[in-house]
Motif scaffolding. Structure first.
Motif, PDB file in Angstrom:
ATOM      1  N   PHE A 151       0.880  -1.161   0.000  1.00  0.00           N
ATOM      2  CA  PHE A 151       0.000   0.000   0.000  1.00  0.00           C
ATOM      3  C   PHE A 151       0.919   1.212   0.000  1.00  0.00           C
ATOM      4  CE2 PHE A 151      -3.002   3.204   1.253  1.00  0.00           C
ATOM      5  CZ  PHE A 151      -4.197   2.767   0.678  1.00  0.00           C
ATOM      6  N   TYR A 152       0.837   2.006  -1.043  1.00  0.00           N
ATOM      7  CA  TYR A 152       1.802   3.084  -1.251  1.00  0.00           C
ATOM      8  C   TYR A 152       1.943   3.952   0.000  1.00  0.00           C
ATOM      9  CZ  TYR A 152       4.246   6.962  -3.456  1.00  0.00           C
ATOM     10  OH  TYR A 152       5.179   7.913  -3.772  1.00  0.00           O
ATOM     11  N   PRO A 153       3.209   4.289   0.379  1.00  0.00           N
ATOM     12  CA  PRO A 153       4.458   4.100  -0.340  1.00  0.00           C
ATOM     13  C   PRO A 153       5.264   2.874   0.075  1.00  0.00           C
ATOM     14  CG  PRO A 153       4.825   5.619   1.459  1.00  0.00           C
ATOM     15  CD  PRO A 153       3.386   5.201   1.548  1.00  0.00           C
ATOM     16  N   GLU A 202      13.673   3.004   2.010  1.00  0.00           N
ATOM     17  CA  GLU A 202      15.023   2.886   1.463  1.00  0.00           C
ATOM     18  C   GLU A 202      15.966   3.889   2.121  1.00  0.00           C
ATOM     19  OE1 GLU A 202      16.013   1.547  -2.727  1.00  0.00           O
ATOM     20  OE2 GLU A 202      14.160   2.665  -3.079  1.00  0.00           O
ATOM     21  N   GLY A 203      17.178   3.407   2.419  1.00  0.00           N
ATOM     22  CA  GLY A 203      18.190   4.300   2.976  1.00  0.00           C
ATOM     23  C   GLY A 203      18.312   4.242   4.486  1.00  0.00           C
ATOM     24  N   THR A 204      17.386   3.543   5.154  1.00  0.00           N
ATOM     25  CA  THR A 204      17.497   3.403   6.607  1.00  0.00           C
ATOM     26  C   THR A 204      18.444   2.237   6.916  1.00  0.00           C
ATOM     27  OG1 THR A 204      15.547   1.965   6.630  1.00  0.00           O
ATOM     28  CG2 THR A 204      15.204   4.310   7.055  1.00  0.00           C
ATOM     29  N   ALA A 227      13.516  -6.818   3.248  1.00  0.00           N
ATOM     30  CA  ALA A 227      12.573  -5.696   3.147  1.00  0.00           C
ATOM     31  C   ALA A 227      13.119  -4.607   2.226  1.00  0.00           C
ATOM     32  CB  ALA A 227      12.301  -5.114   4.535  1.00  0.00           C
ATOM     33  N   GLN A 228      14.393  -4.296   2.350  1.00  0.00           N
ATOM     34  CA  GLN A 228      14.997  -3.265   1.504  1.00  0.00           C
ATOM     35  C   GLN A 228      15.023  -3.684   0.035  1.00  0.00           C
ATOM     36  OE1 GLN A 228      16.893   0.007   2.584  1.00  0.00           O
ATOM     37  NE2 GLN A 228      15.047  -0.359   3.787  1.00  0.00           N
ATOM     38  N   ARG A 229      15.299  -4.948  -0.201  1.00  0.00           N
ATOM     39  CA  ARG A 229      15.329  -5.455  -1.584  1.00  0.00           C
ATOM     40  C   ARG A 229      13.931  -5.391  -2.197  1.00  0.00           C
ATOM     41  NH1 ARG A 229      15.843 -10.509  -4.413  1.00  0.00           N
ATOM     42  NH2 ARG A 229      15.165 -11.711  -2.602  1.00  0.00           N
ATOM     43  N   THR A 230      12.934  -5.757  -1.420  1.00  0.00           N
ATOM     44  CA  THR A 230      11.548  -5.708  -1.897  1.00  0.00           C
ATOM     45  C   THR A 230      11.113  -4.268  -2.147  1.00  0.00           C
ATOM     46  OG1 THR A 230      11.050  -7.684  -0.585  1.00  0.00           O
ATOM     47  CG2 THR A 230       9.181  -6.407  -1.399  1.00  0.00           C
TER      48      THR A 230
END
Length: 329
Positions: free
Chosen positions: A191-193, A237-239, A297-300
């Motif tokens: 669900f965005y984002p 992303e980035g965390t 999670a980051q890859r997804t």
């Protein structure tokens, strides 16, 4: 003796912040004189990118990335070192500043009690973290098994859905550009984002303990938002997993503050204490399996963000074609 213990906890809560203060943040300045007007000019030297004394000390006893034998020898010494207390205090002060509680005088009594309790459990959390890092080779493969994400372009929507409405059952959020996203089977829970919608609390590896605790006292009402914030952090992303988990432990325990004063008195504080224990359970479980779940999670999320950009471009292109056809008629 009880009073002495209470004063000791409160003293440590505020005093150890002095240790946690990063000395490298203190600007190193020289004073020089302008020959023409003899006024003082402060010239700041570039800050050296070296670790502070505090960071060096903390890393010395917190890495546990040597051989199993070396880590076992280090841990008994670490037990007597204040690095866990220092880190816990730093996290709690950061949380207090984020919530802007420091400026609310009426919150001071509640703050002091909650900070002391939070520091006790957060320090325990960091001791659990050390133990899990030393022993992870024994249990990690069995306890930490996230679903492996595989992107399949054939599962993407075949074409942009120009007439999809925000409140339709197949809608999955609105992008910053105002485009309504449809279901994508590559990301069924998106669900965005976020590539996966936050879904409350779970305790990987300790789920049975958490479920048993819920049978006694269901505190998901208080803990759910802290768990959701942790999920959102993982899918941003980035965390880093360290950043997400350090916030999670403090916010999970802090959320137990929402228990009403009536319940606090009625249950003589036991409900608050039990809620805090459950916050420690879910955050310790998340931290134990952090690297695997965070990486997945980051890859997804990266794949999801790329698909969103791709879909937006296709949507704008299809919308433009539709408008041209309407004008031609």
């Amino acid at each position: 003796m009880k009073q002495l213990n209470i004063f000791t906890i409160i003293f440590l809560t505020f005093f150890t912040k002095l240790y946690a203060y990063d000395l490298s943040n203190i600007p190193d300045t020289n004073v020089s004189y302008n020959e023409q007007n003899a006024t003082k000019v402060h010239i700041s030297k570039p800050k050296k990118h070296s670790k502070s004394i505090y960071r060096k000390f903390k890393d010395l006893f917190s890495d546990y990335d040597e051989t199993w034998i070396e880590d076992i020898v280090t841990y008994p010494v670490d037990i007597f070192m204040p690095d866990e207390v220092m880190q816990a205090t730093e996290d709690i002060v950061d949380n207090r500043n984020r919530q802007e509680l420091a400026s609310q005088l009426e919150q001071i009594p509640k703050q002091m009690g909650n900070d002391a309790y939070n520091m006790l459990l957060t320090t325990t959390y960091y001791h659990f973290q050390d133990i899990s890092r030393i022993t992870n080779e024994i249990w990690e493969d069995d306890a930490c098994d996230p679903d492996s994400f595989e992107y399949n372009a054939s599962k993407d929507p075949k074409e942009p859905l120009l007439y999809l409405k925000e409140n339709d059952k197949d809608a999955r959020g609105v992008t910053k550009n105002g485009i309504i996203l449809p279901i994508n089977l590559n990301f069924p829970n998106a669900f965005y984002p976020y590539a996966s919608r936050p879904d409350g609390c779970s305790a990987e590896g300790l789920q049975d303990v958490y479920d048993l605790a819920n049978d006694f006292s269901n505190d998901d009402e208080w803990l759910e938002e802290a768990c959701n914030a942790h999920d959102r952090c993982y899918y941003t992303e980035g965390t880093s997993s360290k950043e997400c988990n350090e916030k999670f432990i403090v916010e999970a325990i802090d959320s137990c503050n929402n228990i009403s004063n009536l319940d606090t008195v009625l249950f003589m504080g036991m409900k608050n204490a039990f809620c805090g224990f459950k916050g420690l359970t879910v955050s310790s479980a998340a931290n134990a399996c952090a690297e695997k779940y965070f990486a997945e999670a980051q890859r997804t999320q990266k794949a999801y963000n790329q698909w969103v950009i791709k879909y937006e471009k296709a949507y704008i292109k299809a919308k433009r074609k539709m408008m041209i056809k309407l004008f031609d008629k």
